[in-house]
Design an enzyme around this catalytic site. Structure first.
Site, PDB file in Angstrom:
ATOM      1  N   CYS A 226     -12.053  -7.052  -8.535  1.00 51.71           N
ATOM      2  CA  CYS A 226     -11.611  -7.445  -9.929  1.00 51.71           C
ATOM      3  C   CYS A 226     -11.646  -6.607 -10.886  1.00 51.71           C
ATOM      4  O   CYS A 226     -11.747  -6.626 -12.080  1.00 51.71           O
ATOM      5  CB  CYS A 226     -13.036  -8.442 -10.282  1.00 51.71           C
ATOM      6  SG  CYS A 226     -13.070  -9.981  -9.305  1.00 51.71           S
TER       7      CYS A 226
ATOM      8  N   ASP B 228     -14.347  -4.581 -11.730  1.00 50.53           N
ATOM      9  CA  ASP B 228     -15.438  -4.323 -12.411  1.00 50.53           C
ATOM     10  C   ASP B 228     -16.612  -4.207 -11.147  1.00 50.53           C
ATOM     11  O   ASP B 228     -16.790  -5.355 -10.689  1.00 50.53           O
ATOM     12  CB  ASP B 228     -16.088  -5.341 -13.392  1.00 50.53           C
ATOM     13  CG  ASP B 228     -15.208  -5.411 -14.767  1.00 50.53           C
ATOM     14  OD1 ASP B 228     -15.319  -4.541 -14.933  1.00 50.53           O
ATOM     15  OD2 ASP B 228     -14.718  -6.567 -14.747  1.00 50.53           O
TER      16      ASP B 228
ATOM     17  N   CYS C  68     -13.590  -1.165 -16.900  1.00 52.83           N
ATOM     18  CA  CYS C  68     -12.910  -0.613 -18.139  1.00 52.83           C
ATOM     19  C   CYS C  68     -14.105  -0.163 -19.057  1.00 52.83           C
ATOM     20  O   CYS C  68     -15.035  -0.093 -18.826  1.00 52.83           O
ATOM     21  CB  CYS C  68     -12.171  -1.797 -18.665  1.00 52.83           C
ATOM     22  SG  CYS C  68     -13.414  -3.021 -19.309  1.00 52.83           S
TER      23      CYS C  68
ATOM     24  N   CYS D  35     -17.060  -8.586 -19.206  1.00 56.08           N
ATOM     25  CA  CYS D  35     -17.864  -7.463 -19.446  1.00 56.08           C
ATOM     26  C   CYS D  35     -19.448  -7.571 -19.314  1.00 56.08           C
ATOM     27  O   CYS D  35     -20.298  -7.253 -18.933  1.00 56.08           O
ATOM     28  CB  CYS D  35     -17.554  -6.277 -19.906  1.00 56.08           C
ATOM     29  SG  CYS D  35     -15.683  -5.955 -19.546  1.00 56.08           S
TER      30      CYS D  35
END
Lengths: 413, 153
Positions: free
Chosen positions: B42, B44, B68, B111
């Site tokens: 994914c 992350d 990110c 996030c």
């Protein structure tokens, strides 16, 4: 020599207009503004003559006849016209025993401008096979041969891949199609202008390319349509004034076409010089990065690639954060975090590159304006950013502790 | 995408990067709670570690994140906020607060959700190690609805 920032390394996305091209275009916006279809005054004749010259320049770049060039708005339109136009023209009538309208062969890692027209045709009753490329990304004659069926009417295989730059066996696939009387289209957007192209010896029936990838303007493209052995016919997608011998109605974009022609001529002149210079720079980039960083993978075939394209995966760092760390360098990321979906590149996935590495990949697209100093700056800053991100990457720690990340059961999946 | 200045600051100079030992070592340390959420595919993975005092106060927090810039910023900010908080105060941190503080755009909300889940996972790991009942909410990364989706909530 200091480097001017930002640095543009995304030439596979688009290229700047060459000053020689711009100069050729300018008069056709203002003083020579005529409609090339106006047959009864000098303004029209002037525009028509300019379009004819551009048609010769474009044809000359690929060893075609000027009559075989159809102007379009770009590669997306050229691909649509070639694929849908050929499918509708050569469809099986009456339908096959299974009720199909005909079979199309393409590859799973083509550009969306090829995949989506094919998918639309499938909804309309055509069949299609999407070849899964091998790990090195190169589609070979044998792959296409294995996918052919008695009712195959069209094969569409790109010449060079836009994300990884791998070069398919286009002349060999073209020969195969000609042996079987199947129409062969190639999306050559990334290839033409950069590499020598000869539609006769390369066995091409339909070829798409675009102005803005070859230092010409955006919004103009061309489709090569073979006129003899075989004479390829297409069903037009755009109805209207019957321009371009009925293949594509619509008033011609004269300044754009003039620019397209001039860009083709510049490519004819500069191709060999550009190729050698960019290959040396790309090798410098790849060698330096692989020497200075561990767990780095160059995607696609090691040598059978466009000289100006490098797609590199950096293990244990995420592509978007890497781009943030090199914000003065314009590159493209295989991670799709910046787009609407968070799925990584379907091209890299199609090659069997794991999702984790696909998220960690950058495409470096070198071009005519790229300098050695820019590449040196890029190497230095990419290495620095990767090291910075790895210092905070839990995955890099696990890797160093000898944990196999692919064996971990990630809770979400 | 344009990042907010705060995201850029956390990216360039993150707070509390690190860990309290190797994966094997932290497993044996009762005062450390570890939360690992997300998945490499994914794009992350967040690892959050908290060091808890006898009185149940989070003395220190460290993170490592693969993701990110917004994911890095969320984890960095979460460690800043966690220090000095009790376990209950820690799990009360909401993803929306992170979104607001970092001016995250909608596409980056996942996030912040991941960071919230990392906090819960770390606190629950600590509680499990110390024989305390894990309290409500998630027991770690049960965020299927969030997985690989841009708008995670």
């Amino acid at each position: 020599m200091p480097v001017n920032l930002p640095i543009y390394l995304d030439h596979n996305a688009t290229t700047p207009v060459d000053p020689r091209v711009l100069e050729a275009m300018l008069p056709y916006f203002t003083t020579k503004f005529g409609n090339a279809a106006s047959r009864n005054h000098s303004f029209g004749w002037e525009a028509e003559a300019a379009v004819d010259k551009a048609r010769e320049q474009a044809a000359s770049l690929i060893n075609a006849s000027p009559k075989e060039i159809i102007w379009t708005s770009g590669s997306t339109e050229s691909n649509n016209l070639a694929i849908k136009g050929a499918a509708y023209m050569y469809e099986k009538a009456p339908r096959t025993a299974e009720g199909g309208r005909g079979h199309i062969v393409t590859c799973a890692i083509e550009h969306k401008a090829v995949l989506d027209p094919v998918k639309r045709l499938m909804r309309e009753g055509f069949d299609a096979t999407f070849i899964d490329p091998p790990r090195d990304g190169v589609v070979r004659r044998e792959h296409v041969e294995a996918a052919l069926r008695p009712d195959t009417i069209l094969v569409s295989i790109m010449w060079a891949n836009n994300e990884i730059g791998t070069i398919n066996e286009v002349p060999e696939i073209g020969a195969l199609c000609h042996e079987r009387d199947i129409i062969f289209h190639t999306d050559a957007t990334q290839w033409v202008g950069k590499m020598p192209t000869n539609v006769e010896t390369d066995n091409i029936d339909l070829l798409s390319w675009s102005g803005h990838k070859i230092y010409g303007p955006k919004g103009v493209g061309a489709l090569y349509v073979r006129r003899r052995k075989p004479r390829v016919r297409l069903v037009a997608l755009m109805d209207g004034g019957g321009h371009e011998r009925g293949f594509r109605s619509g008033t011609l974009n004269v300044p754009g076409i003039v620019g397209f022609g001039a860009a083709c001529e510049c490519c004819s002149t500069d191709m060999d010089k550009d190729r050698e210079r960019l290959l040396a720079l790309r090798q410098h980039l790849e060698n330096s990065i692989t020497r200075q960083l561990d767990v780095v993978q160059i995607n696609g075939h090691p040598t059978r690639r466009l000289p100006h394209t490098a797609n590199i995966s950096f293990g244990f760092v995420e592509g978007e954060s890497l781009m943030m760390g090199i914000k003065e360098i314009a590159v493209s990321s295989g991670s799709a975090c910046t787009s609407a979906s968070l799925e990584p590149s379907y091209v890299l996935k199609g090659l069997g590159v794991g999702d984790d590495l696909a998220h960690s990949s950058l495409r470096f697209g070198l071009g005519r304006i790229t300098t050695r100093e820019q590449i040196d700056y890029t190497i230095e800053h990419v290495v620095k950013a990767v090291n910075h991100l790895r210092s905070m990457s839990p995955l890099y720690d696990m890797h160093k502790e000898g944990i196999d990340i692919s064996k971990i059961q990630w809770a979400q999946h | 995408m344009a990042y907010s200045e705060k995201v850029i600051r956390h990216y360039e100079q993150p707070s509390n990067v690190g860990s309290f030992g190797t994966t094997a070592e932290v497993k044996t340390k009762k005062e450390i709670g570890v939360g690992i959420v997300g998945a490499p595919e994914c794009g992350d993975v967040m690892q959050l570690q908290i060091k808890v005092s006898d009185k149940g106060v989070i003395e220190d927090a460290k993170f490592k994140t693969f993701g990110c810039g917004s994911a890095i910023a969320c984890s960095s900010l979460a460690t800043e906020w966690l220090k000095g908080k009790t376990l209950d105060e820690g799990v009360a941190i909401k993803n929306t607060e992170l979104v607001q503080e970092l001016s995250l755009p909608p596409v980056k909300i996942h996030c912040s959700v991941l960071a919230e889940d990392a906090i819960r996972a770390a606190v629950n790991d600590y509680k499990k190690k110390n024989g305390l009942a894990a309290d409500g909410g998630h027991d770690g990364p049960k965020i299927d609805a969030v997985a690989c989706r841009p708008n995670g909530n």
